[in-house]
Design a protein around this motif. Sequence first.
Motif, mmCIF file in Angstrom:
data_model
loop_
_atom_site.group_PDB
_atom_site.id
_atom_site.type_symbol
_atom_site.label_atom_id
_atom_site.label_comp_id
_atom_site.label_asym_id
_atom_site.label_seq_id
_atom_site.Cartn_x
_atom_site.Cartn_y
_atom_site.Cartn_z
ATOM 1 N N ALA A 273 -22.025 4.140 28.414
ATOM 2 C CA ALA A 273 -21.472 5.407 27.940
ATOM 3 C C ALA A 273 -20.991 6.260 29.104
ATOM 4 O O ALA A 273 -21.408 6.072 30.246
ATOM 5 C CB ALA A 273 -22.539 6.167 27.155
ATOM 6 N N GLU A 274 -20.117 7.201 28.783
ATOM 7 C CA GLU A 274 -19.758 8.224 29.764
ATOM 8 C C GLU A 274 -20.953 9.159 29.884
ATOM 9 O O GLU A 274 -21.627 9.448 28.891
ATOM 10 C CB GLU A 274 -18.526 9.005 29.292
ATOM 11 N N LEU A 275 -21.225 9.621 31.090
ATOM 12 C CA LEU A 275 -22.388 10.467 31.326
ATOM 13 C C LEU A 275 -21.959 11.843 31.811
ATOM 14 O O LEU A 275 -21.077 11.962 32.667
ATOM 15 C CB LEU A 275 -23.307 9.822 32.368
ATOM 16 N N ALA A 276 -22.606 12.865 31.272
ATOM 17 C CA ALA A 276 -22.342 14.237 31.691
ATOM 18 C C ALA A 276 -22.895 14.462 33.087
ATOM 19 O O ALA A 276 -23.893 13.841 33.483
ATOM 20 C CB ALA A 276 -22.987 15.213 30.708
ATOM 21 N N CYS A 277 -22.287 15.357 33.814
ATOM 22 C CA CYS A 277 -22.773 15.691 35.158
ATOM 23 C C CYS A 277 -24.232 16.123 35.098
ATOM 24 O O CYS A 277 -25.017 15.826 35.999
ATOM 25 C CB CYS A 277 -21.922 16.799 35.773
ATOM 26 N N SER A 278 -24.614 16.807 34.027
ATOM 27 C CA SER A 278 -25.991 17.289 33.889
ATOM 28 C C SER A 278 -26.992 16.160 33.668
ATOM 29 O O SER A 278 -28.196 16.365 33.800
ATOM 30 C CB SER A 278 -26.086 18.295 32.743
#
Length: 120
Positions: A44-49
């Motif tokens: 998956a794409e991951l958020a910076c957080s």
Amino acid sequence: MTEREGARALVHPEPGAIRLENVLDALSDPVRLSIVRDLARSDAELACSHFALPVTKSTSTHHFRVLRESGVVRQAYQGTTKLNALRRAELEELFPGLLDSVLTAAAAEAARLLAAPETA
């Protein structure tokens, strides 16, 4: 595109503009390498957080920018969240085996360091 959307557009190098020296420089930093290792383990794409980085928010932003501008990751906004994805296929086409070799070496180093006895 509205003015607001244009302000949130992120610049990514086209595959033909990605240079080996920039990719290697981006991967040479331990914080950036840890980001890439996390992204490589995820479908998956991951958020910076998502990333627990040992740096300030502004330094974290710098590391993500270096990865994006070197062509290692692609970033996109989803609402107010900036998502990150590894540009694995593009990097593999440009530099066959490079990313997998770096990730394998990083995993081997992490295991070696974990197994090494602490010195006083």
